[in-house]
Design an enzyme around this catalytic site. Structure first.
Site, mmCIF file in Angstrom:
data_model
loop_
_atom_site.group_PDB
_atom_site.id
_atom_site.type_symbol
_atom_site.label_atom_id
_atom_site.label_comp_id
_atom_site.label_asym_id
_atom_site.label_seq_id
_atom_site.Cartn_x
_atom_site.Cartn_y
_atom_site.Cartn_z
ATOM 1 N N GLY A 78 19.814 -19.324 -30.916
ATOM 2 C CA GLY A 78 20.580 -18.426 -30.038
ATOM 3 C C GLY A 78 21.308 -17.364 -30.840
ATOM 4 N N GLY A 115 22.413 -14.151 -29.127
ATOM 5 C CA GLY A 115 23.352 -14.259 -28.012
ATOM 6 C C GLY A 115 24.779 -13.936 -28.443
ATOM 7 N N ASP A 138 27.561 -15.877 -28.720
ATOM 8 C CA ASP A 138 28.189 -16.777 -29.686
ATOM 9 C C ASP A 138 27.458 -16.757 -31.020
ATOM 10 N N LEU A 141 22.826 -23.166 -30.049
ATOM 11 C CA LEU A 141 23.458 -22.281 -29.050
ATOM 12 C C LEU A 141 22.437 -21.718 -28.074
ATOM 13 N N ALA A 142 21.158 -21.917 -28.345
ATOM 14 C CA ALA A 142 20.115 -21.321 -27.493
ATOM 15 C C ALA A 142 20.095 -22.010 -26.141
ATOM 16 N N ALA A 143 19.888 -21.225 -25.112
ATOM 17 C CA ALA A 143 19.765 -21.769 -23.746
ATOM 18 C C ALA A 143 19.401 -20.650 -22.788
ATOM 19 N N SER A 184 21.189 -19.409 -20.153
ATOM 20 C CA SER A 184 22.629 -19.693 -20.033
ATOM 21 C C SER A 184 23.275 -19.106 -18.784
ATOM 22 N N THR A 204 28.989 -27.634 -21.905
ATOM 23 C CA THR A 204 29.694 -26.640 -21.089
ATOM 24 C C THR A 204 30.563 -27.236 -19.986
ATOM 25 N N GLU A 236 30.521 -26.222 -17.116
ATOM 26 C CA GLU A 236 29.697 -26.265 -15.894
ATOM 27 C C GLU A 236 29.260 -27.691 -15.577
ATOM 28 N N TYR A 245 21.318 -25.158 -14.140
ATOM 29 C CA TYR A 245 21.857 -24.980 -15.498
ATOM 30 C C TYR A 245 22.783 -26.140 -15.870
ATOM 31 N N LYS A 301 22.215 -28.927 -18.764
ATOM 32 C CA LYS A 301 23.192 -29.088 -19.848
ATOM 33 C C LYS A 301 23.706 -30.532 -19.916
HETATM 34 P P1 NAP Z 1 23.763 -16.127 -24.495
HETATM 35 O O1 NAP Z 1 24.480 -14.895 -24.935
HETATM 36 O O2 NAP Z 1 23.098 -16.119 -23.157
HETATM 37 O O3 NAP Z 1 22.641 -16.481 -25.605
HETATM 38 C C1 NAP Z 1 21.616 -17.377 -25.361
HETATM 39 C C2 NAP Z 1 20.675 -17.395 -26.552
HETATM 40 O O4 NAP Z 1 19.632 -18.334 -26.307
HETATM 41 C C3 NAP Z 1 19.989 -16.049 -26.840
HETATM 42 O O5 NAP Z 1 20.014 -15.820 -28.223
HETATM 43 C C4 NAP Z 1 18.552 -16.301 -26.370
HETATM 44 O O6 NAP Z 1 17.595 -15.565 -27.076
HETATM 45 C C5 NAP Z 1 18.402 -17.774 -26.735
HETATM 46 N N1 NAP Z 1 17.276 -18.403 -26.068
HETATM 47 C C6 NAP Z 1 16.993 -18.418 -24.739
HETATM 48 N N2 NAP Z 1 15.843 -19.090 -24.505
HETATM 49 C C7 NAP Z 1 15.388 -19.521 -25.710
HETATM 50 C C8 NAP Z 1 14.260 -20.266 -26.134
HETATM 51 N N3 NAP Z 1 13.328 -20.703 -25.269
HETATM 52 N N4 NAP Z 1 14.112 -20.536 -27.452
HETATM 53 C C9 NAP Z 1 15.018 -20.084 -28.344
HETATM 54 N N5 NAP Z 1 16.111 -19.347 -28.020
HETATM 55 C C10 NAP Z 1 16.287 -19.085 -26.716
HETATM 56 O O7 NAP Z 1 24.723 -17.387 -24.539
HETATM 57 P P2 NAP Z 1 26.188 -17.524 -25.211
HETATM 58 O O8 NAP Z 1 27.191 -17.031 -24.244
HETATM 59 O O9 NAP Z 1 26.149 -17.000 -26.593
HETATM 60 O O10 NAP Z 1 26.360 -19.117 -25.218
HETATM 61 C C11 NAP Z 1 25.879 -19.902 -26.310
HETATM 62 C C12 NAP Z 1 25.609 -21.316 -25.834
HETATM 63 O O11 NAP Z 1 26.817 -21.887 -25.339
HETATM 64 C C13 NAP Z 1 24.619 -21.423 -24.686
HETATM 65 O O12 NAP Z 1 23.898 -22.619 -24.862
HETATM 66 C C14 NAP Z 1 25.479 -21.509 -23.438
HETATM 67 O O13 NAP Z 1 24.791 -22.178 -22.409
HETATM 68 C C15 NAP Z 1 26.647 -22.306 -23.983
HETATM 69 N N6 NAP Z 1 27.936 -22.063 -23.353
HETATM 70 C C16 NAP Z 1 28.397 -20.810 -23.218
HETATM 71 C C17 NAP Z 1 29.647 -20.582 -22.667
HETATM 72 C C18 NAP Z 1 30.217 -19.192 -22.519
HETATM 73 O O14 NAP Z 1 31.169 -19.030 -21.779
HETATM 74 N N7 NAP Z 1 29.667 -18.209 -23.215
HETATM 75 C C19 NAP Z 1 30.437 -21.682 -22.274
HETATM 76 C C20 NAP Z 1 29.928 -22.965 -22.453
HETATM 77 C C21 NAP Z 1 28.678 -23.154 -23.011
HETATM 78 P P3 NAP Z 1 16.947 -14.179 -26.524
HETATM 79 O O15 NAP Z 1 17.826 -13.103 -27.040
HETATM 80 O O16 NAP Z 1 15.610 -14.162 -27.123
HETATM 81 O O17 NAP Z 1 16.946 -14.267 -25.028
HETATM 82 O O1 G4F Z 2 30.358 -14.874 -15.447
HETATM 83 P P1 G4F Z 2 29.605 -15.925 -14.713
HETATM 84 O O2 G4F Z 2 28.174 -15.659 -14.448
HETATM 85 O O3 G4F Z 2 29.835 -17.274 -15.536
HETATM 86 P P2 G4F Z 2 29.689 -18.818 -15.134
HETATM 87 O O4 G4F Z 2 28.843 -19.007 -13.968
HETATM 88 O O5 G4F Z 2 31.064 -19.372 -15.074
HETATM 89 O O6 G4F Z 2 28.921 -19.390 -16.418
HETATM 90 C C1 G4F Z 2 29.320 -19.049 -17.741
HETATM 91 O O7 G4F Z 2 30.280 -19.972 -18.180
HETATM 92 C C2 G4F Z 2 29.806 -21.323 -18.309
HETATM 93 C C3 G4F Z 2 30.990 -22.176 -18.775
HETATM 94 O O8 G4F Z 2 31.720 -22.623 -17.680
HETATM 95 C C4 G4F Z 2 28.678 -21.341 -19.305
HETATM 96 F F1 G4F Z 2 28.245 -22.619 -19.487
HETATM 97 C C5 G4F Z 2 27.544 -20.462 -18.817
HETATM 98 O O9 G4F Z 2 26.507 -20.440 -19.798
HETATM 99 C C6 G4F Z 2 28.076 -19.045 -18.620
HETATM 100 O O10 G4F Z 2 28.403 -18.525 -19.882
HETATM 101 O O11 G4F Z 2 30.309 -16.203 -13.313
HETATM 102 C C7 G4F Z 2 31.681 -16.543 -13.214
HETATM 103 C C8 G4F Z 2 32.088 -16.570 -11.746
HETATM 104 C C9 G4F Z 2 31.161 -17.383 -10.843
HETATM 105 O O12 G4F Z 2 31.922 -18.124 -9.960
HETATM 106 C C10 G4F Z 2 30.360 -16.331 -10.086
HETATM 107 O O13 G4F Z 2 29.923 -16.738 -8.794
HETATM 108 O O14 G4F Z 2 32.028 -15.223 -11.259
HETATM 109 C C11 G4F Z 2 31.414 -15.231 -9.983
HETATM 110 N N1 G4F Z 2 30.838 -13.905 -9.732
HETATM 111 C C12 G4F Z 2 31.243 -13.073 -8.726
HETATM 112 N N2 G4F Z 2 30.520 -11.943 -8.739
HETATM 113 C C13 G4F Z 2 29.855 -13.308 -10.404
HETATM 114 C C14 G4F Z 2 29.646 -12.077 -9.789
HETATM 115 N N3 G4F Z 2 29.129 -13.712 -11.472
HETATM 116 C C15 G4F Z 2 28.192 -12.858 -11.961
HETATM 117 N N4 G4F Z 2 27.481 -13.218 -13.051
HETATM 118 N N5 G4F Z 2 27.938 -11.636 -11.361
HETATM 119 C C16 G4F Z 2 28.633 -11.197 -10.266
HETATM 120 O O15 G4F Z 2 28.398 -10.098 -9.761
#
Ligand code: NAP
Ligand code: G4F
Length: 344
Positions: free
Chosen positions: A8, A11, A13, A78-80, A82, A125, A127, A153, A157
């Site tokens: 990842g 992405g 992170d 970190l890949a997913a 997501s 996560t 979630e 998702y 996870k």
């Molecule tokens: P992100 O920006 O969506 O990055 C996801 C990464 O996964 C990208 O580099 C993507 O590569 C890669 N990926 C997707 N499918 C793949 C595959 N089949 N094989 C290899 N790589 C693949 O996510 P992030 O926000 O940095 O989050 C990092 C991790 O933490 C994720 O697992 C996410 O679910 C988890 N997480 C995130 C949050 C948050 O709030 N950000 C909170 C809790 C958990 P491409 O560029 O090629 O698509």
């Molecule tokens: O920004 P979101 O898409 O993030 P969400 O669903 O909380 O997920 C993120 O956080 C998770 C950790 O809790 C990670 F595991 C996951 O990978 C990701 O990084 O949406 C946040 C909230 C939701 O309730 C959604 O319904 O915002 C609400 N929302 C309202 N309008 C929207 C929108 N979300 C998105 N993406 N786009 C909208 O226009």
């Protein structure tokens, strides 16, 4: 010199973590997927010190090759797939990558002989909790709160989380799961709500966009800054014993609050009028409609409220968030204003 392998890397992170590990003196490897990944060049320019390895979480042989090339001391998975909304539209892909992909990489570690030497971080996560009223602890979700995921998702996870725990228990592997609440920042993908809002606010200010369309604005999240959270990931893998840790701010805010604060950055006060799908956000001075509801962004099942309790991480890892909610909103809007100006 320690070696780390990050999946990842392209992405949000992945970028923060690559920088952190490089500054700490690690040899950093990153997994990049796809034949024509437009993010490859961006990654090569921004992180020239990262050695890229072509692999995919769904292709175990590629992961074994990645392990043999990087010979990592630490693997950060970190890949997913997501995006929660996207996971409803592509549930099987989400299961294959976000869920079973973790099994693939754990087996790749074992098959390449790293079972006893490699430390593994799994990106779990908030979630997984689902935010339902019956499982919502008053002081926020801790590591042992009840899980009830509300999306493909979240379910994928949860499988990943449990298979990681199972490998820790079965094979005595050094595997830690970070149960991270939402973390954001200028590197956040535009498909997530915070970045969608900060970018739209910047574009509205510069006359490039008229209206911001959103789904459920009453959802509440515990939003922190991604730069703070990767420090916590690293700290988990420096512990003698592996474990699971919640990383969160301990505060929750609605999407609506995020929108209001983001518009404040460009001196606009938003007033709300109408209800449900007819609700609109209006510029209090000009009367112009700037925010509308588009039901397309609603989800089949929603997570209404997330609030984390990071006490364990604070105590055991000495970790705490540095950036608060209002500074996060400010950082994102100011970044997007500069970005959008540079494109004029
Ligand atoms: P992100 O920006 O969506 O990055 C996801 C990464 O996964 C990208 O580099 C993507 O590569 C890669 N990926 C997707 N499918 C793949 C595959 N089949 N094989 C290899 N790589 C693949 O996510 P992030 O926000 O940095 O989050 C990092 C991790 O933490 C994720 O697992 C996410 O679910 C988890 N997480 C995130 C949050 C948050 O709030 N950000 C909170 C809790 C958990 P491409 O560029 O090629 O698509
Ligand atoms: O920004 P979101 O898409 O993030 P969400 O669903 O909380 O997920 C993120 O956080 C998770 C950790 O809790 C990670 F595991 C996951 O990978 C990701 O990084 O949406 C946040 C909230 C939701 O309730 C959604 O319904 O915002 C609400 N929302 C309202 N309008 C929207 C929108 N979300 C998105 N993406 N786009 C909208 O226009």
């Amino acid at each position: 010199m320690k070696s780390a392998l990050i999946t990842g890397i392209t992405g949000q992170d992945g970028g923060h973590l690559a920088k952190l590990l490089h500054e700490k003196g690690y040899d950093v490897y990153g997994i990049i997927r796809g034949q024509h990944n437009p993010k490859r060049l961006i990654t090569e320019v921004e992180f020239p010190y990262v050695k890229l390895i072509e692999a995919d979480l769904t292709d175990q042989s590629s992961l074994i090759r990645a392990m043999n090339t990087a010979k990592p001391d630490e693997v950060y998975n970190l890949a997913a797939v997501s995006h929660v909304g996207y996971s409803f539209k592509n549930p099987q892909l989400t299961s294959d990558v976000t869920g079973k992909g973790v099994l693939n990489i754990l087996e790749a570690i074992r098959l390449s002989g790293g079972e006893k030497t490699v430390r593994f971080y799994q990106a779990s996560t908030s979630e997984m909790y689902g935010g339902l009223e019956y499982n919502r602890p008053e002081n926020g979700y801790t590591e042992d709160a009840v899980f009830h995921p509300r999306s493909p998702y979240g379910v994928a996870k949860l499988y990943a989380h449990w298979i990681a725990l199972n490998y820790r228990e079965s094979y005595d592997m050094h595997i830690s799961c970070g149960i991270l609440f939402n973390h954001e920042g200028p590197r956040r993908g535009i498909e997530f709500v915070t970045r969608k809002v900060s970018n739209a606010v910047a574009r509205i200010e510069l006359g490039k966009q008229e209206v911001l369309e959103l789904g459920n604005m009453d959802a509440k999240r515990d939003w922190g800054y991604a730069g703070d959270y990767v420090e916590g990931m690293w700290r988990m893998l420096q512990q003698d014993k592996p474990g699971d840790y919640v990383l969160a701010t301990g505060e929750t805010h609605s999407v609506r609050e995020f929108v209001e604060l983001a518009f404040k950055e460009i001196d606009i006060t938003i007033e709300w009028r109408g209800e449900a799908e007819r609700e609109e956000g209006v510029d209090a001075d000009s009367g112009k409609v700037l925010v509308k509801i588009n039901p397309e962004f609603y989800r089949p099942a929603e997570v209404d409220l997330l609030l984390g309790n990071p006490s364990k991480a604070e105590k055991k890892l000495g970790w705490s968030r540095k950036v608060d909610f209002s500074d996060l909103v400010k950082m994102m809007v100011q970044h997007d204003l500069e970005l959008e100006k540079s494109k004029l």
